[in-house]
Design a protein around this motif. Sequence first.
Motif: not given
Length: 825
Positions: A198-200, A226-228, A250-253
């Motif tokens: 997530y942080m990547l 997106a891949k991360a 992560s969807f929102g990010e």
Amino acid sequence: MFKHKVVAISGSFVLIGALAWACGPMFPNQLLDDRAATLKAAPVNSFAFEAARWLPATDSLKPVEADTSAYADNRKVKPDLGIDDAQQAIVDAMGKAADDDAAYAAGAGLPEDVRLYALGALQFHRALNACGRSDDNGPADAASSPAPYGDVPADPASEPRWCLRADRGDLDEAAASFAKVVALPAEQARLRSVWAAYMLGRIHALRALIAAGDAAAFKSERDAAAKAFELARTRAVAGASDTQGLGVASFGEQAQLYLYAGDKRCSWGDFYNASDCARGVTPADLKHAIALYAAQAGHGSNNAVRSLQQIAYTAMQSPDLIKGLVDGPVSQRMLVAYALARGQEGIDSGDAAPAESRPDAALVGLVDAISALPATPVEGTDRLAVLCYRAGRYDLAARLMDKASSPLASWLRAKLALRRGDLAAAASAYAEAAKAFPAANDPKASIQASNTQLILGEQGVLALARGEYIEAMRHLYDASLRQGGDGNEYAYDDSLDPEPSGYGYGNDMRYVAERVLTVDELKAFVDAHAPASPAPAASKDASSNGYAEAPLADHLRWLLARRLMRAGRYDEAFDYFPASGDPRFGDVDLRAKAREYAEDLHQAQRRWTDIGKAEAGYAAAVIAREQGMELLGYEQLPDFLDNDGAYPGGSGQATKSLEQSFVTDGERQRYRDSQAKPDLRFHYRYVAVDRASAAADLLPPRSQAFAAVLCKATGWMLEGPGDGYSDYAEEPPKEASETERERRAKALYRRYVKQGPYVPWATEFGRACPEPDFDKARELKRTQQVRAIEHTIRRHLVWEIAGLALIALAAGGWVVRRRKKAPSA
């Protein structure tokens, strides 16, 4: 002097009534207030309900989001970091180290993934040191991110999320540390691999922002981000620790990666205001973002619902965006759901409708854009049909209904039938919709749970329009049981709640029970559908009287009991009152009081003496005054027991309401037949005064009891707020030149002055009244009777003596004749 006091006190009560009105109940939620609008309104689900169903989750990931309710205090919630206190102490020690090597060394003893992640968090924190706290913090759905402060979750209001001044060297070091976590074998990275991926993704997203002017570099970093984020979800689904809900976040990010207009990232402020930046995002990128937010919403994220709402708002301000989004299966459904949940009401009265009742241009534009597509969308056809209905495109709505089969479609068929005036077809369609009610939390449901209750309520309105009064009662009672609430309480309209609780339909049900059904019809209904519940045991809750609220059935039984009492059917009424000792209905034993009232009325007719009858009648009058609301009062107007009589309105239907459409002559007649007598607020006070006045008729006018009974009755007329309630839905009651209460109070006082005795408390007549002394009234009456006899004797003494003399002479003559006729010895 008395006249001035009455006027002054009455005026003050009018003022108090006006103030009470200003502080009165909220506008009640009643389907019967505007029946045409109720029956023709477009069926609408909440936006949150719809958003959760576009891309439902196929895994077990759950969001972890801050509680945004008004009374939430998320500071008291301790974050779950997946490590124990001893390990957390080591992480804290790493944050105090002089450099990265020392920090890593200080982390000895930690699981390797936690150790590397904590190091990366420190490096990421250093990279953001140059960023102030005034940076735009990005979309709300990023709120659940972990902060680089020793794994403490971020504060979404203060953590910088987009910082062009971030130190690139420290970012690179942080990315390298997080990459090492991801590279560990799955078992060794169980605690922090989701967090690190997530942080990547966040780091690559920040690099994309920094490189936004370079198209190739921007695309490369965006793809890497997106891949991360996808990796974070993959690891979470595989079972890695995700105590912070980062898999869903992560969807929102990832969606934010597509909210760019050229080389400018658009903030949520841009979408909130539908700025040029927000409207400049390409439809292709918006569709990508919408799909990601829809997936996040499908996992139960409220933050995603907010994001989708803002995107939909912006799109509805731009005809070009509407045209660019309607060909996407998810983006089209988003626009339809938003237009239905937030758009203006459509035309509901044909071509002659005034301009202000017509749908807005954006809604019509959305329908036209969808209609122009080469093929009708398969998904959400029933919602699209509702949109056409709201936009006044009834022909298109009807054609779409041929391709739809769902409770929502049946509901809309009922609306279309009503527009044609076919009440029978509408009733059939409603019944079809009601039979297909979805199970709770059904991901394929076409209507939300609260709307299933609304369908029942609308069935009740339609049944009334068809003259099916008992059927109307059944539907409204079922809706009230399912929904809960009477319609008087304020309910917060939270668009993020996919199953809002609503307001309830109890007011409509009680109106039918009290003013439409006959007493016998209501009694049969209650016997069949509303059993009494047992009185509660000693356990208490925090409700106002210390006990849980009684079920709806018990309140309906109580309403029936009062109707039977008003009809004089006392023996039938007793068993419908709350059971003796039931604390949910207050401290007064209503059954016992009802029996006492009935017995007093019986004795007022059957006792041998007038004073005995007066005493019993007065006792009944006192009960009518003191417990009249509970024993005789109307649930709605004119007494409003439902708000304890505190306000002259708030529920039910006034006479004007029955002038609208979808009201039968039969209902109007039943309404008149069930009218209060007199039809005045707190009508039972007038009943009490009438009984007291009737009792005074049987008392010696010069007795203390006569004066005291009239004094008490006068006081009952002077007490409390005014008697006005008419047209309460339009305006509060107005001060009249003289109210009925004032007229009655003055009439009672004039009667006392004309007929009653002087009493020391006459100057406070109606305010300081002693109890009637019926025993002294009896003594006075006996004395009056003796005096009357003596007076009659004295007044006619000569004639009485003459009469006696004549009687004596006649008797003497008779004796003489008898002796003459007797044979001699």
